[in-house]
Design a protein around this motif. Structure first.
Motif, PDB file in Angstrom:
ATOM      1  N   GLY A  50       0.824  -1.196   0.000  1.00 53.80           N
ATOM      2  CA  GLY A  50       0.000   0.000   0.000  1.00 53.80           C
ATOM      3  C   GLY A  50       0.859   1.247   0.000  1.00 53.80           C
ATOM      4  O   GLY A  50       2.066   1.214   0.255  1.00 53.80           O
ATOM      5  N   PRO A  51       0.241   2.350  -0.281  1.00 54.60           N
ATOM      6  CA  PRO A  51       0.986   3.606  -0.264  1.00 54.60           C
ATOM      7  C   PRO A  51       1.306   4.004   1.173  1.00 54.60           C
ATOM      8  O   PRO A  51       0.430   4.101   2.009  1.00 54.60           O
ATOM      9  CB  PRO A  51       0.032   4.597  -0.920  1.00 54.60           C
ATOM     10  N   ILE A  52       2.562   4.199   1.450  1.00 50.13           N
ATOM     11  CA  ILE A  52       2.993   4.530   2.801  1.00 50.13           C
ATOM     12  C   ILE A  52       2.534   5.932   3.182  1.00 50.13           C
ATOM     13  O   ILE A  52       2.318   6.234   4.338  1.00 50.13           O
ATOM     14  CB  ILE A  52       4.533   4.419   2.920  1.00 50.13           C
ATOM     15  N   GLY A  53       2.303   6.795   2.210  1.00 49.04           N
ATOM     16  CA  GLY A  53       1.879   8.168   2.495  1.00 49.04           C
ATOM     17  C   GLY A  53       0.508   8.248   3.142  1.00 49.04           C
ATOM     18  O   GLY A  53       0.182   9.218   3.793  1.00 49.04           O
ATOM     19  N   ASN A  54      -0.350   7.226   2.976  1.00 47.53           N
ATOM     20  CA  ASN A  54      -1.680   7.239   3.569  1.00 47.53           C
ATOM     21  C   ASN A  54      -1.665   6.902   5.052  1.00 47.53           C
ATOM     22  O   ASN A  54      -2.651   7.101   5.726  1.00 47.53           O
ATOM     23  CB  ASN A  54      -2.595   6.260   2.840  1.00 47.53           C
ATOM     24  N   CYS A  55      -0.593   6.351   5.548  1.00 46.65           N
ATOM     25  CA  CYS A  55      -0.490   6.000   6.960  1.00 46.65           C
ATOM     26  C   CYS A  55      -0.044   7.226   7.747  1.00 46.65           C
ATOM     27  O   CYS A  55       1.085   7.685   7.617  1.00 46.65           O
ATOM     28  CB  CYS A  55       0.505   4.866   7.157  1.00 46.65           C
ATOM     29  N   LEU A  56      -0.950   7.732   8.565  1.00 44.92           N
ATOM     30  CA  LEU A  56      -0.620   8.915   9.356  1.00 44.92           C
ATOM     31  C   LEU A  56       0.114   8.556  10.638  1.00 44.92           C
ATOM     32  O   LEU A  56       0.817   9.378  11.194  1.00 44.92           O
ATOM     33  CB  LEU A  56      -1.893   9.689   9.686  1.00 44.92           C
ATOM     34  N   CYS A  57      -0.063   7.330  11.100  1.00 41.39           N
ATOM     35  CA  CYS A  57       0.568   6.909  12.351  1.00 41.39           C
ATOM     36  C   CYS A  57       1.523   5.749  12.110  1.00 41.39           C
ATOM     37  O   CYS A  57       1.108   4.595  12.078  1.00 41.39           O
ATOM     38  CB  CYS A  57      -0.495   6.491  13.358  1.00 41.39           C
ATOM     39  N   PRO A  58       2.815   6.012  11.962  1.00 43.04           N
ATOM     40  CA  PRO A  58       3.760   4.910  11.825  1.00 43.04           C
ATOM     41  C   PRO A  58       3.988   4.175  13.148  1.00 43.04           C
ATOM     42  O   PRO A  58       4.344   3.022  13.170  1.00 43.04           O
ATOM     43  CB  PRO A  58       5.041   5.581  11.342  1.00 43.04           C
ATOM     44  N   MET A  59       3.730   4.896  14.273  1.00 40.51           N
ATOM     45  CA  MET A  59       3.852   4.269  15.590  1.00 40.51           C
ATOM     46  C   MET A  59       2.880   4.944  16.558  1.00 40.51           C
ATOM     47  O   MET A  59       2.383   6.033  16.290  1.00 40.51           O
ATOM     48  CB  MET A  59       5.275   4.358  16.116  1.00 40.51           C
ATOM     49  N   LEU A  60       2.617   4.292  17.674  1.00 39.78           N
ATOM     50  CA  LEU A  60       1.651   4.798  18.644  1.00 39.78           C
ATOM     51  C   LEU A  60       2.308   5.746  19.634  1.00 39.78           C
ATOM     52  O   LEU A  60       3.488   5.625  19.953  1.00 39.78           O
ATOM     53  CB  LEU A  60       1.002   3.635  19.399  1.00 39.78           C
TER      54      LEU A  60
ATOM     55  N   ALA B 156      -4.363   2.008  14.770  1.00 37.15           N
ATOM     56  CA  ALA B 156      -4.369   3.157  15.669  1.00 37.15           C
ATOM     57  C   ALA B 156      -5.653   3.949  15.505  1.00 37.15           C
ATOM     58  O   ALA B 156      -6.374   3.814  14.526  1.00 37.15           O
ATOM     59  CB  ALA B 156      -3.171   4.053  15.388  1.00 37.15           C
ATOM     60  N   ILE B 157      -5.913   4.795  16.503  1.00 37.47           N
ATOM     61  CA  ILE B 157      -6.978   5.788  16.427  1.00 37.47           C
ATOM     62  C   ILE B 157      -6.287   7.140  16.377  1.00 37.47           C
ATOM     63  O   ILE B 157      -5.455   7.452  17.230  1.00 37.47           O
ATOM     64  CB  ILE B 157      -7.916   5.708  17.636  1.00 37.47           C
ATOM     65  N   ILE B 158      -6.633   7.925  15.387  1.00 34.53           N
ATOM     66  CA  ILE B 158      -6.031   9.247  15.236  1.00 34.53           C
ATOM     67  C   ILE B 158      -7.027  10.264  15.776  1.00 34.53           C
ATOM     68  O   ILE B 158      -8.099  10.463  15.208  1.00 34.53           O
ATOM     69  CB  ILE B 158      -5.703   9.538  13.763  1.00 34.53           C
TER      70      ILE B 158
ATOM     71  N   SER C 283      -2.785  16.188  15.534  1.00 33.80           N
ATOM     72  CA  SER C 283      -3.230  14.801  15.486  1.00 33.80           C
ATOM     73  C   SER C 283      -2.452  13.981  16.495  1.00 33.80           C
ATOM     74  O   SER C 283      -1.255  14.190  16.692  1.00 33.80           O
ATOM     75  CB  SER C 283      -3.012  14.220  14.089  1.00 33.80           C
ATOM     76  N   LEU C 284      -3.140  13.035  17.125  1.00 31.26           N
ATOM     77  CA  LEU C 284      -2.543  12.207  18.163  1.00 31.26           C
ATOM     78  C   LEU C 284      -2.871  10.754  17.874  1.00 31.26           C
ATOM     79  O   LEU C 284      -4.044  10.394  17.729  1.00 31.26           O
ATOM     80  CB  LEU C 284      -3.104  12.615  19.531  1.00 31.26           C
TER      81      LEU C 284
END
Length: 148
Positions: free
Chosen positions: A25-35, A60-62, A70-71
């Motif tokens: 998948g496109p890595i750019g769509n992932c807003l959270c690489p880690m929690l 994750a929940i953003i 964003s958290l």
């Protein structure tokens, strides 16, 4: 011969890239690489979105705050569940309020009367017929007298 070799290499490269893009998948769509373990007050949270683990490395929940930050939080934590419930309740209240307001607007045919009380109120004046002005400082008061 060189042209066909270059064309074959280009074809292999594009096929490989499309397969990598399809599986990971496109890595750019992932807003959270880690929690994150950071917590904010629940009152500051405006909205949230879910990030699934299929495309992204972590589930994750953003949470989106009033300030626009964003958290990323663990979806299984108690704090995240409370925050989600709070946001859902606020959404429900907002939609109910909008529905009531729309019902009131659609059923009401009466036009509100204009109020003239504020325009006709007497203005407070000093002994020289001018409006009273607050004393800011001596220099400021003298300046106001010269100006008026």
């Amino acid at each position: 011969m060189k042209l066909s070799l270059a064309l074959a290499a280009l074809l292999c490269f594009t096929t490989w890239m499309s397969m990598v893009h399809a599986t990971h998948g496109p890595i750019g769509n992932c807003l959270c690489p880690m929690l994150s373990k950071t917590r904010v007050k629940v009152e500051r949270i405006v909205d949230y979105t879910n990030q699934s683990e299929g495309i992204c490395p972590v589930a994750a929940i953003i949470f989106h705050t009033k300030t626009g930050k964003s958290l990323c939080s663990d979806p299984n934590s108690a704090w995240a569940r409370r925050a989600k419930l709070k946001v859902d309740e606020e959404r429900k209240k907002k939609t109910l309020k909008e529905m009531r307001q729309n019902e009131d607007e659609s059923t009401s045919d009466v036009t509100p009367a204009a109020s003239y009380a504020s325009n006709n109120a007497p203005k407070r004046r000093g002994r020289h017929g001018r409006r009273r002005q607050r004393k800011k400082s001596r220099r400021g008061r003298k300046w106001l007298r010269k100006r008026a």
